[in-house]
Design a protein around this motif. Structure first.
Motif, PDB file in Angstrom:
ATOM      1  N   THR A 275      18.438  55.941  21.885  1.00 28.60           N
ATOM      2  CA  THR A 275      17.328  55.352  21.854  1.00 28.60           C
ATOM      3  C   THR A 275      17.790  54.045  20.724  1.00 28.60           C
ATOM      4  O   THR A 275      17.493  52.862  21.087  1.00 28.60           O
TER       5      THR A 275
ATOM      6  N   SER B 271      13.178  60.025  27.164  1.00 30.22           N
ATOM      7  CA  SER B 271      12.272  61.243  27.283  1.00 30.22           C
ATOM      8  C   SER B 271      12.847  62.578  28.014  1.00 30.22           C
ATOM      9  O   SER B 271      12.832  63.662  27.301  1.00 30.22           O
TER      10      SER B 271
ATOM     11  N   GLU C 145      11.507  54.659  26.267  1.00 29.28           N
ATOM     12  CA  GLU C 145      10.936  55.891  26.254  1.00 29.28           C
ATOM     13  C   GLU C 145      11.248  56.767  27.558  1.00 29.28           C
ATOM     14  O   GLU C 145      11.585  57.714  27.593  1.00 29.28           O
ATOM     15  N   GLN C 146      11.115  55.909  28.765  1.00 26.81           N
ATOM     16  CA  GLN C 146      11.080  56.583  29.916  1.00 26.81           C
ATOM     17  C   GLN C 146      12.534  57.042  29.931  1.00 26.81           C
ATOM     18  O   GLN C 146      12.680  57.925  30.658  1.00 26.81           O
TER      19      GLN C 146
ATOM     20  N   ARG D  85      15.152  64.066  25.673  1.00 25.60           N
ATOM     21  CA  ARG D  85      14.618  64.896  24.665  1.00 25.60           C
ATOM     22  C   ARG D  85      13.869  66.377  25.197  1.00 25.60           C
ATOM     23  O   ARG D  85      13.726  67.223  24.086  1.00 25.60           O
TER      24      ARG D  85
ATOM     25  N   GLU E  69       6.141  46.469  22.519  1.00 22.13           N
ATOM     26  CA  GLU E  69       5.797  47.494  22.849  1.00 22.13           C
ATOM     27  C   GLU E  69       5.876  48.026  24.265  1.00 22.13           C
ATOM     28  O   GLU E  69       6.351  49.236  24.583  1.00 22.13           O
TER      29      GLU E  69
ATOM     30  N   ALA F 243       9.727  49.269  24.490  1.00 22.49           N
ATOM     31  CA  ALA F 243       9.854  50.204  23.645  1.00 22.49           C
ATOM     32  C   ALA F 243       9.479  51.453  24.930  1.00 22.49           C
ATOM     33  O   ALA F 243       9.753  52.703  24.957  1.00 22.49           O
ATOM     34  N   GLY F 244       8.407  51.145  25.854  1.00 22.36           N
ATOM     35  CA  GLY F 244       8.008  52.076  26.885  1.00 22.36           C
ATOM     36  C   GLY F 244       9.046  52.173  27.939  1.00 22.36           C
ATOM     37  O   GLY F 244       9.281  53.263  28.313  1.00 22.36           O
TER      38      GLY F 244
ATOM     39  N   GLU G 158      18.436  60.484  20.285  1.00 18.72           N
ATOM     40  CA  GLU G 158      18.356  59.656  19.359  1.00 18.72           C
ATOM     41  C   GLU G 158      19.293  58.330  19.371  1.00 18.72           C
ATOM     42  O   GLU G 158      18.974  57.165  19.031  1.00 18.72           O
TER      43      GLU G 158
END
Length: 245
Positions: free
Chosen positions: A221, A203, A199-200, A206, A192, A195-196, A218
């Protein structure tokens, strides 16, 4: 003395007297078209053999105009056609040999949206509880326990995605060595956190106004997830003193 820039397989050599750019200058040139580009991304593409910049005696990278154009071409192939790096390398090599290359048309959705399943793992996007139990080869009580520890989480409607099968099989395999679900919470917490971090990075992509940039998020990612997985595995092997295969 500087070595002759190769710029990756099939790339042109810098002309005599051609100014060479630092990696920071390359980043500035590419950022307008590729907002998600970073120094680490350029280094990654170099490590994958897609560009080979010159090096100063002290080890600093120096890029020719051909290197920059090659990087831009690689990034466009990723963004517009969602090609994997292996295919991009083959396409560039063919161009370097003077061959005609036919690129696929722009995709409406990233190829990375297709899950990479293990052999024998259902590739359906969704499955019921009975299907998951059958595919993973476990009973209700085990699945209930894994869910109670958050190792497997059903979708809002109670169904499961194909990734749940992979997780279930791995948890089951680890259980044969005496590792119980409560022991695996540390792995889930680490995943997790990783994944964070991903995501940073994605983001801003996106949220970008350019729809192609948003779609590229995507693919980015998926690439970052693969790199994170490889790094995690390498760090675990290093900590255990295990030599790589």
């Amino acid at each position: 003395m500087l070595r002759t820039p190769k710029g990756g397989a099939g790339s042109g050599t810098a002309r005599t007297g051609e100014p060479l750019l630092s990696i920071g200058a390359v980043l500035a040139r590419l950022r307008d078209e590729f907002p998600g580009i970073s120094i680490s991304k350029i280094r990654f593409l170099e490590a994958e053999g897609l560009v080979e910049p010159d090096r100063t005696p002290s080890g600093y990278r120096k890029f020719s105009a051909g290197d920059v154009e090659r990087l831009a071409r690689v990034l466009r192939m990723q963004r517009d056609h969602y090609l994997p790096l292996k295919v991009i390398r083959e396409q560039l090599d063919a161009l370097g040999r003077g061959e005609h290359v036919q690129l696929p048309g722009p995709q409406r959705g990233p190829l990375s949206a297709v899950p990479e399943a293990e052999p024998g793992v259902p590739t359906a996007a969704r499955m019921g509880r009975d299907e998951l139990l059958a595919a993973a080869g476990v009973g209700e009580s085990l699945l209930d326990e894994w869910e109670s520890y958050g190792l497997i989480t059903p979708l809002p409607d109670g169904a499961y995605d194909a990734g749940a099968v992979t997780v279930a099989r791995l948890v089951s395999d680890l259980g044969r060595f005496g590792l119980e679900p409560r022991h695996l919470r540390v792995m889930k917490a680490a995943a997790e956190r990783e994944a964070g971090l991903v995501e940073q990075v994605v983001s801003p992509l996106r949220r970008h106004r350019n729809p192609q940039t948003r779609a590229h998020a995507e693919a980015t990612t998926k690439e970052l997830a693969a790199l994170s997985t490889r790094l995690h595995a390498a760090l675990v092997r290093t900590a255990l003193g295990v030599r790589p295969d």
